[in-house]
Design a protein around this motif. Structure first.
Motif, short mmCIF file in Angstrom:
data_model
loop_
_atom_site.label_atom_id
_atom_site.label_comp_id
_atom_site.label_asym_id
_atom_site.label_seq_id
_atom_site.Cartn_x
_atom_site.Cartn_y
_atom_site.Cartn_z
N ARG A 147 1.04 -1.17 0.02
CA ARG A 147 0.13 -0.03 0.13
C ARG A 147 0.84 0.98 -0.09
NH1 ARG A 147 -3.74 -2.82 3.35
NH2 ARG A 147 -2.58 -2.18 5.39
N ARG A 148 1.76 1.18 0.78
CA ARG A 148 2.95 2.13 0.77
C ARG A 148 3.75 2.36 -0.56
NH1 ARG A 148 4.30 7.38 3.17
NH2 ARG A 148 6.69 7.65 2.73
N ALA A 149 4.37 1.39 -0.89
CA ALA A 149 5.24 1.38 -1.94
C ALA A 149 4.66 0.26 -3.08
CB ALA A 149 6.58 0.87 -1.56
N PRO A 150 3.85 0.46 -3.83
CA PRO A 150 3.15 -0.53 -4.69
C PRO A 150 3.84 -0.85 -5.84
CG PRO A 150 2.11 1.90 -5.08
CD PRO A 150 3.03 1.79 -3.67
N GLU A 151 5.19 -0.02 -6.23
CA GLU A 151 5.92 -0.63 -7.07
C GLU A 151 7.23 -1.13 -6.97
OE1 GLU A 151 6.53 2.57 -10.12
OE2 GLU A 151 4.26 3.24 -10.05
N PHE A 152 7.36 -1.64 -5.51
CA PHE A 152 8.49 -2.20 -4.84
C PHE A 152 8.51 -3.74 -5.62
CE2 PHE A 152 10.75 -3.68 -0.84
CZ PHE A 152 11.90 -3.66 -1.70
N VAL A 153 9.34 -3.92 -6.50
CA VAL A 153 9.54 -5.11 -6.98
C VAL A 153 9.73 -6.35 -6.13
CG1 VAL A 153 10.97 -6.57 -8.67
CG2 VAL A 153 10.64 -4.01 -9.00
N TRP A 154 10.61 -6.31 -5.20
CA TRP A 154 10.83 -7.11 -4.00
C TRP A 154 9.58 -7.57 -3.15
CZ3 TRP A 154 14.85 -10.24 -4.92
CH2 TRP A 154 15.94 -9.99 -5.77
N GLY A 155 8.93 -6.54 -3.20
CA GLY A 155 7.64 -6.63 -2.23
C GLY A 155 6.80 -7.78 -2.92
N HIS A 156 6.70 -7.42 -4.19
CA HIS A 156 5.75 -8.36 -4.99
C HIS A 156 6.13 -9.73 -4.94
CE1 HIS A 156 2.75 -5.44 -6.20
NE2 HIS A 156 3.55 -4.44 -6.54
N LEU A 157 7.70 -9.86 -5.24
CA LEU A 157 8.17 -11.12 -5.35
C LEU A 157 7.94 -11.82 -4.15
CD1 LEU A 157 11.49 -11.89 -7.17
CD2 LEU A 157 11.03 -12.90 -4.92
N GLU A 158 8.19 -11.27 -3.09
CA GLU A 158 8.26 -11.85 -1.60
C GLU A 158 6.85 -12.40 -1.58
OE1 GLU A 158 9.16 -13.56 1.97
OE2 GLU A 158 10.58 -12.71 0.29
N LEU A 159 5.51 -11.49 -1.84
CA LEU A 159 4.32 -11.89 -1.73
C LEU A 159 4.01 -13.25 -2.55
CD1 LEU A 159 1.49 -11.37 -0.78
CD2 LEU A 159 1.18 -9.94 -2.94
N GLY A 160 4.82 -13.24 -3.73
CA GLY A 160 4.38 -14.68 -4.58
C GLY A 160 4.95 -15.49 -3.62
N ARG A 161 5.96 -15.76 -3.08
CA ARG A 161 6.56 -16.57 -2.18
C ARG A 161 5.65 -16.90 -1.19
NH1 ARG A 161 11.83 -17.98 -3.06
NH2 ARG A 161 13.22 -16.86 -4.44
N VAL A 162 5.04 -16.09 -0.47
CA VAL A 162 4.21 -16.41 0.57
C VAL A 162 2.85 -17.15 0.17
CG1 VAL A 162 2.54 -15.23 2.13
CG2 VAL A 162 4.94 -14.24 2.13
N ARG A 163 2.31 -16.47 -1.12
CA ARG A 163 1.13 -17.20 -1.39
C ARG A 163 1.56 -18.69 -1.85
NH1 ARG A 163 -2.11 -14.38 0.89
NH2 ARG A 163 -2.53 -12.34 0.13
N LEU A 164 2.56 -18.90 -2.42
CA LEU A 164 2.90 -20.19 -2.76
C LEU A 164 3.10 -21.13 -1.65
CD1 LEU A 164 3.83 -21.57 -5.53
CD2 LEU A 164 6.16 -21.05 -5.08
N GLY A 165 3.63 -20.61 -0.72
CA GLY A 165 3.89 -21.16 0.54
C GLY A 165 2.39 -21.58 1.21
N GLU A 166 1.44 -20.68 0.86
CA GLU A 166 0.09 -20.72 1.26
C GLU A 166 -0.75 -21.89 0.42
OE1 GLU A 166 -1.15 -16.60 3.59
OE2 GLU A 166 -1.28 -16.86 1.13
N GLY A 167 -0.18 -22.55 -0.53
CA GLY A 167 -0.96 -23.28 -1.38
C GLY A 167 -1.67 -22.53 -2.33
N LYS A 168 -1.31 -21.31 -2.85
CA LYS A 168 -2.30 -20.57 -3.59
C LYS A 168 -1.52 -20.07 -4.96
CE LYS A 168 -4.66 -18.39 0.26
NZ LYS A 168 -4.92 -17.24 1.00
N PRO A 169 -1.06 -21.24 -5.66
CA PRO A 169 -0.21 -20.98 -6.94
C PRO A 169 -0.95 -19.96 -7.88
CG PRO A 169 -1.36 -23.27 -7.05
CD PRO A 169 -1.57 -22.46 -5.64
N GLY A 170 -2.03 -19.68 -7.85
CA GLY A 170 -2.59 -19.00 -8.96
C GLY A 170 -2.46 -17.57 -8.39
N ASP A 171 -2.45 -17.25 -7.08
CA ASP A 171 -2.04 -15.74 -6.55
C ASP A 171 -0.52 -15.69 -6.94
OD1 ASP A 171 -4.67 -15.53 -5.97
OD2 ASP A 171 -4.54 -15.73 -3.94
N ALA A 172 0.19 -16.59 -6.54
CA ALA A 172 1.65 -16.50 -6.43
C ALA A 172 1.91 -15.89 -7.91
CB ALA A 172 2.19 -17.97 -6.11
#
Length: 452
Positions: free
Chosen positions: A209-234
């Motif tokens: 929300r604060r830094a919507p264009e932070f590449v590494w933030g989106h990449l880390e979110l992908g890793r989290v979603r993958l860990g949650e078993g949500k590959p589509g969101d990842a």
């Protein structure tokens, strides 16, 4: 008086209190800058208030430094000559080898202060200069004791901060600068590595929300979603990271992660697998066969679609970095040489997700399997070869001793994975290297360079 000016002045009072209460010699604050120097600085009047109180500050025995006004121009010119800045940037300090920069466009960066690494990588660091100084002082109050020495139990046997100590520092930082993107990113990383995926996702939502264009933030979110078993969101998060990545190598890495996430997607019947609405309801073998055929056809169509998407992502990754597979092969070989099966496994999977038939990568599978077996056998031998000195001891005494050992136990460091080739790096201000000696006799922890 504006609300912003009132806020800065209040933080300056808090900074003064912390500097006064800190161990002697841990921090060194300069005298106030002159009115003439402030007027000629070109700084926003509210931002300039910090230098109106302290014309330069050394923090944490040299861990971080806010430059005096006289050093801003030469430091900015030198960094610009190295190609590390964007037009309108202003260098105001340093942390380790990295520069603290007032961003020309804070809105686009997601932070007023950006950390610029040696290779030019930009990381949104702090919501304002005064909050950053206050947050750094908060960090150092966790790190150092009243004598200016490191607190006990901060470091593991490897000389790095324990995960628990790192989190204490990060949370203290965020108490004092809640909108600091880099600290929140580091906290999310730490939570994800500890398996606390829900907490990591919450931190990343605040960060983006604060830094919507932070590449590494989106990449880390992908890793989290993958860990949650949500590959589509990842996949969506990795795609967004690739879209924002300026570096071709980083873009290829993000797209490869998206390929890997697609490989983990289960084949579930979607809308195409449902029986058409105009199909009359029938019973009996023929109707059941029609439904089964419809489901099979839908699953096949869905698999074909996923396969086509993977192929498109792989092609895009290779277009961004034509040497991606060769780089992954080198990374796997390096991990095998270091006898790090986890890193080798991850790099191999990433490479094969993009180039499934790459002979160089496939040829490393037997070596990886052998390393895994050797490590497992070694761990098993250690357990079997140990004599049991507690045989025959009262079980109650054994339980007490186990509790004492557990109370003294420290978290084991996470296995180090080989960095993905040509993907850039982000400084970790809290770990990554064994503390070196600072000029003041205290150990100085310089930033490590890894992004998990």
């Amino acid at each position: 008086m504006s609300e912003e000016r009132r806020r800065v002045l209040n933080n300056l009072d808090r900074i003064e209190d912390r500097l006064r209460d800190a161990p002697e010699g841990l921090h060194d604050a300069g005298a106030p800058a002159s009115e003439r120097a402030l007027a000629a600085s070109g700084l926003d009047p509210d931002v300039a208030l910090l230098w109106g109180a302290y014309d330069g500050i050394d923090l944490g025995g040299g861990e971080a430094r806010i430059y005096p006004l006289a050093e801003h121009a030469p430091a900015t010119e030198a960094a610009a000559a190295e190609g590390r800045l964007r037009p309108g940037d202003r260098v105001i300090g340093e942390r380790g080898r990295d520069l603290l920069v007032l961003a020309a466009d804070p809105h686009a960066e997601g932070a007023d202060v950006v950390l610029v690494e040696e290779d030019g990588e930009r990381l949104p660091c702090a919501s304002s200069v005064d909050r950053m100084v206050l947050a750094l002082l908060g960090e150092f109050s966790v790190l150092f004791d009243e004598d200016g020495e490191y607190q006990a139990d901060l470091f593991g046997d490897d000389g790095e901060l324990t995960p628990a100590a790192e989190r204490r520092m990060l949370r203290r930082h965020l108490d004092l600068d809640p909108d600091a993107p880099l600290a929140r990113f580091r906290l999310a990383q730490s939570l994800r590595r500890a398996g606390e995926l829900r907490g990591a996702a919450q931190e990343l939502r605040q960060l983006l929300r604060r830094a919507p264009e932070f590449v590494w933030g989106h990449l880390e979110l992908g890793r989290v979603r993958l860990g949650e078993g949500k590959p589509g969101d990842a996949v969506a998060a990795f795609r967004k990271a690739a879209e924002l990545a300026a570096d071709p190598g980083l873009r290829a890495h993000c797209l490869a992660l998206a390929c890997l996430a697609l490989s983990d997607m289960p084949e579930r019947p979607g809308p195409a697998a449902q029986v058409p609405a105009d199909m009359p309801e029938k019973t009996g073998p023929s109707a059941q066969g029609a439904k089964a055929m419809s489901k099979k056809t839908g699953a096949a169509a869905q698999a074909d679609k996923a396969g086509a998407e993977r192929a498109a992502l792989a092609a895009a990754a290779l277009a961004a970095n034509p040497m991606f597979a060769a780089a992954q092969e080198a990374a796997v070989r390096d991990a095998l040489e270091r006898e790090d099966p986890a890193a080798a496994d991850e790099q191999l999977a990433l490479g094969l997700a993009v180039v499934p038939g790459h002979l160089g990568l496939l040829s490393l599978r037997p070596a990886l399997a052998e390393l895994k077996a050797r490590v497992a056998e070694s761990e098993g031998d250690e357990v079997e070869d140990e004599d049991d000195p507690d045989a025959g001891m009262d079980p109650a005494l054994l339980e007490d001793e186990a509790e004492r050992v557990a109370a003294r136990a420290k978290p084991e460091p996470e296995p180090k994975a080989a960095p993905a080739p040509d993907t850039g790096s982000a400084s970790s201000p809290y770990g990554g290297r064994t503390p070196a000696r600072s000029s003041g006799g205290r150990r100085s922890r310089r930033p490590g360079r890894s992004r998990g």
